[in-house]
Design a protein around this motif. Structure first.
Motif, mmCIF file in Angstrom:
data_model
loop_
_atom_site.group_PDB
_atom_site.id
_atom_site.type_symbol
_atom_site.label_atom_id
_atom_site.label_comp_id
_atom_site.label_asym_id
_atom_site.label_seq_id
_atom_site.Cartn_x
_atom_site.Cartn_y
_atom_site.Cartn_z
ATOM 1 N N ASP A 112 0.817 -1.231 0.000
ATOM 2 C CA ASP A 112 0.000 0.000 0.000
ATOM 3 C C ASP A 112 0.845 1.274 0.000
ATOM 4 N N GLY A 113 2.183 1.104 -0.026
ATOM 5 C CA GLY A 113 3.069 2.263 -0.152
ATOM 6 C C GLY A 113 3.086 3.185 1.058
ATOM 7 N N ASN A 114 2.764 2.655 2.256
ATOM 8 C CA ASN A 114 2.712 3.532 3.442
ATOM 9 C C ASN A 114 4.027 3.582 4.215
ATOM 10 N N GLY A 115 5.077 2.929 3.681
ATOM 11 C CA GLY A 115 6.389 3.020 4.324
ATOM 12 C C GLY A 115 6.685 1.930 5.339
ATOM 13 N N THR A 116 5.711 1.039 5.579
ATOM 14 C CA THR A 116 5.967 -0.123 6.444
ATOM 15 C C THR A 116 5.354 -1.365 5.792
ATOM 16 N N ILE A 117 5.801 -2.540 6.255
ATOM 17 C CA ILE A 117 5.279 -3.805 5.727
ATOM 18 C C ILE A 117 4.516 -4.516 6.843
ATOM 19 N N SER A 118 3.343 -5.031 6.512
ATOM 20 C CA SER A 118 2.569 -5.824 7.473
ATOM 21 C C SER A 118 2.695 -7.302 7.107
ATOM 22 N N LYS A 119 2.291 -8.161 8.031
ATOM 23 C CA LYS A 119 2.338 -9.598 7.758
ATOM 24 C C LYS A 119 1.436 -9.956 6.573
ATOM 25 N N ASN A 120 0.288 -9.271 6.461
ATOM 26 C CA ASN A 120 -0.628 -9.524 5.344
ATOM 27 C C ASN A 120 -0.006 -9.172 3.997
ATOM 28 N N GLU A 121 0.803 -8.112 3.991
ATOM 29 C CA GLU A 121 1.475 -7.720 2.745
ATOM 30 C C GLU A 121 2.508 -8.779 2.352
ATOM 31 N N VAL A 122 3.226 -9.314 3.350
ATOM 32 C CA VAL A 122 4.181 -10.397 3.073
ATOM 33 C C VAL A 122 3.432 -11.578 2.461
ATOM 34 N N LEU A 123 2.282 -11.915 3.058
ATOM 35 C CA LEU A 123 1.491 -13.036 2.544
ATOM 36 C C LEU A 123 1.012 -12.775 1.118
ATOM 37 N N GLU A 124 0.620 -11.533 0.830
ATOM 38 C CA GLU A 124 0.133 -11.199 -0.522
ATOM 39 C C GLU A 124 1.218 -11.420 -1.584
ATOM 40 N N ILE A 125 2.446 -10.957 -1.293
ATOM 41 C CA ILE A 125 3.537 -11.124 -2.266
ATOM 42 C C ILE A 125 3.951 -12.588 -2.367
ATOM 43 N N VAL A 126 4.047 -13.259 -1.215
ATOM 44 C CA VAL A 126 4.442 -14.670 -1.225
ATOM 45 C C VAL A 126 3.407 -15.509 -1.989
ATOM 46 N N THR A 127 2.126 -15.176 -1.848
ATOM 47 C CA THR A 127 1.071 -15.876 -2.591
ATOM 48 C C THR A 127 1.265 -15.687 -4.093
ATOM 49 N N ALA A 128 1.615 -14.455 -4.499
ATOM 50 C CA ALA A 128 1.873 -14.171 -5.922
ATOM 51 C C ALA A 128 3.084 -14.967 -6.413
ATOM 52 N N ILE A 129 4.097 -15.090 -5.562
ATOM 53 C CA ILE A 129 5.301 -15.860 -5.913
ATOM 54 C C ILE A 129 4.939 -17.330 -6.106
ATOM 55 N N PHE A 130 4.091 -17.850 -5.217
ATOM 56 C CA PHE A 130 3.718 -19.268 -5.300
ATOM 57 C C PHE A 130 2.987 -19.594 -6.602
ATOM 58 N N LYS A 131 2.269 -18.609 -7.143
ATOM 59 C CA LYS A 131 1.565 -18.862 -8.407
ATOM 60 C C LYS A 131 2.542 -19.078 -9.558
ATOM 61 N N MET A 132 3.802 -18.700 -9.331
ATOM 62 C CA MET A 132 4.819 -18.849 -10.370
ATOM 63 C C MET A 132 5.695 -20.081 -10.163
ATOM 64 N N ILE A 133 5.461 -20.804 -9.082
ATOM 65 C CA ILE A 133 6.239 -22.020 -8.822
ATOM 66 C C ILE A 133 5.420 -23.215 -9.304
ATOM 67 N N SER A 134 6.017 -24.058 -10.087
ATOM 68 C CA SER A 134 5.277 -25.218 -10.615
ATOM 69 C C SER A 134 4.922 -26.165 -9.467
ATOM 70 N N PRO A 135 3.779 -26.874 -9.584
ATOM 71 C CA PRO A 135 3.376 -27.828 -8.529
ATOM 72 C C PRO A 135 4.482 -28.842 -8.230
ATOM 73 N N GLU A 136 5.236 -29.207 -9.273
ATOM 74 C CA GLU A 136 6.337 -30.165 -9.103
ATOM 75 C C GLU A 136 7.404 -29.586 -8.170
ATOM 76 N N ASP A 137 7.744 -28.296 -8.385
ATOM 77 C CA ASP A 137 8.754 -27.651 -7.540
ATOM 78 C C ASP A 137 8.258 -27.462 -6.103
ATOM 79 N N VAL A 138 6.948 -27.179 -5.962
ATOM 80 C CA VAL A 138 6.379 -26.996 -4.624
ATOM 81 C C VAL A 138 6.563 -28.266 -3.793
ATOM 82 N N LYS A 139 6.439 -29.418 -4.451
ATOM 83 C CA LYS A 139 6.598 -30.706 -3.751
ATOM 84 C C LYS A 139 7.969 -30.826 -3.091
ATOM 85 N N HIS A 140 8.964 -30.162 -3.672
ATOM 86 C CA HIS A 140 10.341 -30.285 -3.157
ATOM 87 C C HIS A 140 10.688 -29.226 -2.105
#
Length: 202
Positions: A112-140
């Motif tokens: 949200d560009g407010n100068g700090t990071i919340s746990k929810n923001e970490v989860l939002e980016i990590v969720t976006a990252i997971f969409k780019m990891i193949s299911p095969e790689d997630v298994k490992h």
């Protein structure tokens, strides 16, 4: 700070980029010609940026991650990247010093560009990252980081924060420099991205 649509890069922008990056005048001018061929308007829209990312990751869903990366590079928040923003982005992610890369990573996670990071923001980016990891790689992936929630929990735990706490840029950079595990967890297979960015360089 728009670019002229003529074939020449303005002296002001050229000098600014040489000052802020390690790229030579010759390289910058050559990239500018390529940039104008692909983006005759002199700007890359969010949609164009997403389609570039989609070509990088044909077997994944990079849309959410691409939106966040675009937001972090769109310095003046006008919904498009001009040549200067594009080159600064390339420099920050590929040639920049560790601190510069972490400043960029902070802006990526500060949704949200407010100068700090919340746990929810970490989860939002990590969720976006997971969409780019193949299911095969997630298994490992290790058991304690094989879902976005677990990975976000692990990152937040490394910073020693409570669920409702906020993370400042200074804490984010210092914590990440002090713990290579955090650096690994906040990135998306950086080597693969780096290789693809280098292929992409105009």
């Amino acid at each position: 700070m728009g670019n002229s649509k003529s074939g020449a890069l303005s002296k002001e922008i050229l000098e600014d980029l040489q000052l802020n990056t390690k790229f030579t005048e010759e390289k910058l001018c050559s990239w500018y010609q390529s940039f104008l061929k692909e983006c005759p308007s002199g700007r890359i829209t969010r949609q164009e940026f997403q389609s570039i990312y989609a070509k990088f990751f044909p077997e994944a869903d990079p849309k959410a991650y691409a939106q966040h990366v675009f937001r972090s590079f769109d310095a003046n928040s006008d919904g498009s990247l001009d040549f200067r923003e594009y080159v600064i982005a390339l420099h920050m992610t590929s040639e920049g010093k560790t601190n510069q890369k972490l400043e960029w990573a902070f802006s990526l996670y500060d949704v949200d560009g407010n100068g700090t990071i919340s746990k929810n923001e970490v989860l939002e980016i990590v969720t976006a990252i997971f969409k780019m990891i193949s299911p095969e790689d997630v298994k490992h992936l290790p058991e304690d980081e094989n879902t976005p929630e677990k990975r976000a929990e692990k990152i937040w735990g490394f910073f020693g924060k409570q669920d409702d706490d906020k993370l400042t840029e200074e804490e984010f950079i210092e914590g990440t420099l002090a713990n290579k595990e955090i650096l690994r967890l906040i990135q998306f297979e950086p080597q693969k991205v780096k290789e693809k960015l280098k292929e992409r360089k105009p």
